[in-house]
Design a protein around this motif. Sequence first.
Motif, PDB file in Angstrom:
ATOM      1  N   ALA A 279      -3.393   2.984  -5.015  1.00  0.00           N
ATOM      2  CA  ALA A 279      -4.457   2.119  -4.499  1.00  0.00           C
ATOM      3  C   ALA A 279      -5.681   2.167  -5.414  1.00  0.00           C
ATOM      4  CB  ALA A 279      -4.830   2.528  -3.087  1.00  0.00           C
ATOM      5  N   ALA A 312       1.133  -0.220  -2.069  1.00  0.00           N
ATOM      6  CA  ALA A 312      -0.217   0.335  -2.072  1.00  0.00           C
ATOM      7  C   ALA A 312      -1.045  -0.276  -3.197  1.00  0.00           C
ATOM      8  CB  ALA A 312      -0.159   1.855  -2.206  1.00  0.00           C
ATOM      9  N   ALA A 316      -4.299  -2.940  -2.438  1.00  0.00           N
ATOM     10  CA  ALA A 316      -5.640  -2.617  -2.922  1.00  0.00           C
ATOM     11  C   ALA A 316      -6.145  -3.685  -3.895  1.00  0.00           C
ATOM     12  CB  ALA A 316      -5.641  -1.249  -3.593  1.00  0.00           C
TER      13      ALA A 316
END
Length: 503
Positions: A279, A312, A316
């Motif tokens: 992220a 992830a 993000a």
Amino acid sequence: MITGKHYIAGEWLESEGRFSSTPVTGGAQEFCVGTPALVEQAAAAAEEAFEAYGATSREARATFLERIAEEIDARGDQITTTGCAETGLPQARLQGERGRTVGQLRLFASHIRAGDYLDRRHDAALPDRVPLPRPELRMVQRPIGPVAVFGASNFPLAFSVAGGDTASALAAGCPVIVKGHSAHPGTSEIVAQAIAAAVQACGMPNGVFSLIQGGRRDVGEALVQHPLINAVGFTGSLGGGRALFDLCATRPMPIPFFGELGSINPVFVLPNAARSRAAEIGTAWAGSLIMGAGQFCTNPGVVFIEDSAADAFINAASEALAATDEQAMLTDGIAEAYRLGAAQLQQIDSLREVVGAPCDSRSALPYLFETTLDTWQSEPHLAEEVFGPLGIVVRVPSTSDFAGIARGFAGQLTATLQMDAADTGLAASLRPILERKAGRILANGFPTGVEVSDTMVHGGPYPASTNFGATSVGTLSIRRWLRPVCYQAMPESILPEDAIGAF
């Protein structure tokens, strides 16, 4: 005051045709259109100037470069105001780019004073050697003659009139003819005024620098084909650069064409880095992608990440990109090409659009697509640059696929490894592959932001650039405009100054 004229061999000249600037803010201005006749005039003046300028001392040229930097800084507020209006770039970006421009002029001045770039070599005479004596041999790098430079659209200062190509050529001892970019003609003229003031203050020959504004394709063709031009520096599109490169190669006397033509700058997220901070990397990558509305040749346009960690990263990155405001693009043509590039990707069924909001104006919003390795490998045009804030994330089944992906790339300006200490083994196996593909390899960073220094390489195998042995950024860029000359048994009284003294 901006006159709209060309600067040729110490004079501000008009030509019959006119074109209008297309500023983001403020009113348009008229500028004279370049012509092949002006190319002829500038080339003749540059050749005449070379006899004197090529023989100047390193100290004189260093002082000249420093004076250009001073004159640009003295016009700093005018450059910022005009540049922001013409390009839509923010004030801080233009101020930073001016700092880079004057910084590299001063860096090159310091570099040529030291003299190391000359690569001077000396073999003493061996008159008693048998069976044959050896004469004294000296080798030194010498300037090649007048150089043509094409201003770039995306850097109105650092890669334009007094940018890296011009600064390095002047440092080498070569007169320069610049074909200004029509995206920022007012900025170009102000910088040309600064160079003109430095020419007069330092007593340099007038033909050492000329600016030809605008002009159609015939002006560029006349410039690269002129028999008095000895090399060309270019930053721009693959299509335009390749056309000029071919013209240089087919001249009766071919000349080098140092073209920087673009890159998608792949990023590999290695497995341990992906598991521990996917992220975080995704957010940082999004920031690099949208910097300057994605209008950097080092924009990191594609990411390869193991499928298990891709969610992830994508979540993000998409959150960061979705929060991005519209940014003005440099020209209407660039904005239209960006929209067309995004629309073509939208037609690929196996490419999922994660973030996308079209703009019908000169502004742009980011696009994010994700896809599989199978799609990446079956759709080769995905590896073509879309100039703007558009990125593709490729889900890779296993990091054992990374080596094959890397081998499949054409030449790149940069390649990036996002890695943790536990990824060292995989990174070490990828490094020798990537160094055959890119001029700069990064670990745990992003390629936007090119340091101007002794060590920087901004170039790479074709199609990133047309000469894999050169860089357009950093002190090594001066070597593009030099060639080695060996002097055998030559009396010091007739040697060039740089060939004399301790080696």
